[in-house]
Design a protein around this motif. Structure first.
Motif, mmCIF file in Angstrom:
data_model
loop_
_atom_site.group_PDB
_atom_site.id
_atom_site.type_symbol
_atom_site.label_atom_id
_atom_site.label_comp_id
_atom_site.label_asym_id
_atom_site.label_seq_id
_atom_site.Cartn_x
_atom_site.Cartn_y
_atom_site.Cartn_z
ATOM 1 N N LEU A 172 0.838 -1.198 0.000
ATOM 2 C CA LEU A 172 0.000 0.000 0.000
ATOM 3 C C LEU A 172 0.876 1.253 0.000
ATOM 4 N N THR A 173 1.950 1.213 0.750
ATOM 5 C CA THR A 173 2.888 2.332 0.775
ATOM 6 C C THR A 173 3.380 2.654 -0.625
ATOM 7 N N LYS A 174 3.791 1.629 -1.356
ATOM 8 C CA LYS A 174 4.281 1.835 -2.720
ATOM 9 C C LYS A 174 3.178 2.364 -3.635
ATOM 10 N N ALA A 175 1.991 1.790 -3.514
ATOM 11 C CA ALA A 175 0.880 2.205 -4.370
ATOM 12 C C ALA A 175 0.530 3.675 -4.157
ATOM 13 N N LEU A 176 0.494 4.107 -2.900
ATOM 14 C CA LEU A 176 0.168 5.500 -2.613
ATOM 15 C C LEU A 176 1.285 6.437 -3.061
ATOM 16 N N ALA A 177 2.531 5.992 -2.907
ATOM 17 C CA ALA A 177 3.665 6.811 -3.343
ATOM 18 C C ALA A 177 3.610 7.059 -4.839
ATOM 19 N N VAL A 178 3.151 6.062 -5.585
ATOM 20 C CA VAL A 178 3.048 6.184 -7.034
ATOM 21 C C VAL A 178 1.870 7.075 -7.434
ATOM 22 N N GLU A 179 0.775 6.977 -6.693
ATOM 23 C CA GLU A 179 -0.452 7.670 -7.090
ATOM 24 C C GLU A 179 -0.525 9.120 -6.622
ATOM 25 N N LEU A 180 -0.013 9.406 -5.428
ATOM 26 C CA LEU A 180 -0.197 10.738 -4.853
ATOM 27 C C LEU A 180 0.857 11.701 -5.364
ATOM 28 N N ASP A 181 0.424 12.734 -6.030
ATOM 29 C CA ASP A 181 1.333 13.712 -6.616
ATOM 30 C C ASP A 181 1.779 14.715 -5.564
ATOM 31 N N GLY A 182 3.082 14.849 -5.382
ATOM 32 C CA GLY A 182 3.614 15.827 -4.451
ATOM 33 C C GLY A 182 3.592 15.412 -2.998
ATOM 34 N N VAL A 183 3.246 14.149 -2.723
ATOM 35 C CA VAL A 183 3.215 13.629 -1.356
ATOM 36 C C VAL A 183 4.104 12.390 -1.294
ATOM 37 N N ARG A 184 5.034 12.391 -0.366
ATOM 38 C CA ARG A 184 5.883 11.209 -0.188
ATOM 39 C C ARG A 184 5.226 10.245 0.800
ATOM 40 N N VAL A 185 5.310 8.955 0.508
ATOM 41 C CA VAL A 185 4.728 7.935 1.382
ATOM 42 C C VAL A 185 5.780 6.851 1.614
ATOM 43 N N ASN A 186 6.135 6.635 2.862
ATOM 44 C CA ASN A 186 7.111 5.615 3.227
ATOM 45 C C ASN A 186 6.625 4.873 4.473
ATOM 46 N N CYS A 187 7.292 3.795 4.813
ATOM 47 C CA CYS A 187 6.956 3.089 6.048
ATOM 48 C C CYS A 187 8.214 2.609 6.753
ATOM 49 N N VAL A 188 8.104 2.500 8.060
ATOM 50 C CA VAL A 188 9.180 1.962 8.897
ATOM 51 C C VAL A 188 8.789 0.556 9.318
ATOM 52 N N CYS A 189 9.743 -0.365 9.224
ATOM 53 C CA CYS A 189 9.478 -1.776 9.510
ATOM 54 C C CYS A 189 10.411 -2.273 10.606
ATOM 55 N N PRO A 190 10.083 -1.990 11.857
ATOM 56 C CA PRO A 190 10.953 -2.425 12.948
ATOM 57 C C PRO A 190 10.736 -3.890 13.315
ATOM 58 N N SER A 191 11.768 -4.459 13.920
ATOM 59 C CA SER A 191 11.610 -5.783 14.532
ATOM 60 C C SER A 191 10.937 -5.573 15.889
ATOM 61 N N VAL A 192 11.151 -6.452 16.830
ATOM 62 C CA VAL A 192 10.432 -6.369 18.107
ATOM 63 C C VAL A 192 10.740 -5.050 18.819
ATOM 64 N N VAL A 193 9.679 -4.346 19.195
ATOM 65 C CA VAL A 193 9.794 -3.085 19.928
ATOM 66 C C VAL A 193 9.152 -3.276 21.303
ATOM 67 N N ASP A 194 9.763 -2.723 22.314
ATOM 68 C CA ASP A 194 9.236 -2.853 23.678
ATOM 69 C C ASP A 194 8.047 -1.904 23.845
ATOM 70 N N THR A 195 6.862 -2.423 23.601
ATOM 71 C CA THR A 195 5.621 -1.658 23.727
ATOM 72 C C THR A 195 4.636 -2.451 24.578
ATOM 73 N N PRO A 196 3.579 -1.812 25.056
ATOM 74 C CA PRO A 196 2.544 -2.568 25.774
ATOM 75 C C PRO A 196 1.959 -3.701 24.933
ATOM 76 N N MET A 197 1.797 -3.485 23.616
ATOM 77 C CA MET A 197 1.253 -4.529 22.763
ATOM 78 C C MET A 197 2.203 -5.723 22.690
ATOM 79 N N SER A 198 3.496 -5.448 22.528
ATOM 80 C CA SER A 198 4.480 -6.534 22.463
ATOM 81 C C SER A 198 4.543 -7.296 23.773
ATOM 82 N N ARG A 199 4.465 -6.580 24.883
ATOM 83 C CA ARG A 199 4.502 -7.254 26.182
ATOM 84 C C ARG A 199 3.250 -8.096 26.401
#
Length: 253
Positions: A172-199
């Protein structure tokens, strides 16, 4: 490195805790104006926003708008986006942090279609709806940053819905980056992060982990860079932050 984010209008979903909260604090520390959206109540903010445009979040002073909304409820999300954007007059940065893990550790044969659909509704459709309703407010040169996961590239048993959702988010990130003019779209893909959800998913395994674990602030720094003009040539990319684990071959050498 100067990121020049002071005064920028930023919207962060999933801002009540974890990575979303860390991102909100990081932007405030840079002097940005920050809108917070979460389906859970946002932790108490100091001051009455109607009378005091300067408030606090996470111990940091700044201009903050907080709205409670679920990203899977299109009408509620659209209203929340409008509330934030109308206050700021525009949106320079949109950060999609809202996400759920789903039935971690559940075999495919025991995973219901409802569970699978619920994960995709939040992690993929919710991100799509966020961008859809932010579009009218995005300033020229705006940046969108999603929070995906290394699970888009490497998988563990019992996580089919989550892995599928994060893989879809990368595309989806790639699709939006291609379609949206003048707007950059990227994503961060971390491994395990110490969050309440992970715990909640991993329990005591995060107390003395046998695998690398990163902090929410580590992820927030990647988001800041992708949101800033310093990354103006980066578009449609998935930044994999996993300590190099996925780069290692399984070849016994």
């Amino acid at each position: 490195m100067r990121l020049d984010l002071a005064g920028k209008a930023v919207l962060v979903t999933g801002a009540a805790s974890g990575i979303g909260s860390a991102c909100a604090r990081a932007f405030l520390a840079e002097g940005a104006r920050v809108g917070l959206i979460d389906r859970s109540p946002i932790p108490p903010l100091v001051g009455d926003f109607t009378d005091e445009p300067v408030r606090q979040f996470g111990g940091l002073d700044g201009e903050v708008v907080a709205v409670q909304a679920d990203v899977t409820d299109e009408q509620a999300l659209a209203s929340a986006v409008d509330t934030v954007a109308q206050r700021f007059g525009r949106l320079d940065v949109v950060v999609g942090c809202a996400g759920i893990s789903g039935p971690v550790g559940t075999p495919v044969a025991e995973t219901t279609a409802e569970d699978f659909a619920t994960v995709l509704a939040v992690n993929v459709t919710g991100q799509f709806l966020l961008v859809k309703h932010c579009l009218p407010w995005l300033a020229p040169g705006a940046s969108v940053v999603f929070l995906a996961s290394d699970s888009a590239f490497v998988c563990a048993p019992g996580m089919a819905p989550y892995c599928a959702s994060k893989g879809a988010l990368v595309t989806l990130t790639k699709a939006l980056a291609v379609e949206l003019d003048g707007v950059r779209v990227n994503c961060v893909c971390p491994s395990v992060v110490d969050t309440p959800m992970s715990r909640g998913d991993l329990g005591d395994a995060l107390d003395d982990p046998e695998f690398p674990v990163q902090a929410t602030d580590d992820v927030a720094q990647h988001v800041l860079y992708l949101a800033s003009a310093r990354s103006r040539t980066v578009n449609g990319q998935a930044v994999l932050a996993d300590f190099g684990v996925s780069a290692r071959s399984g070849f016994p050498a």
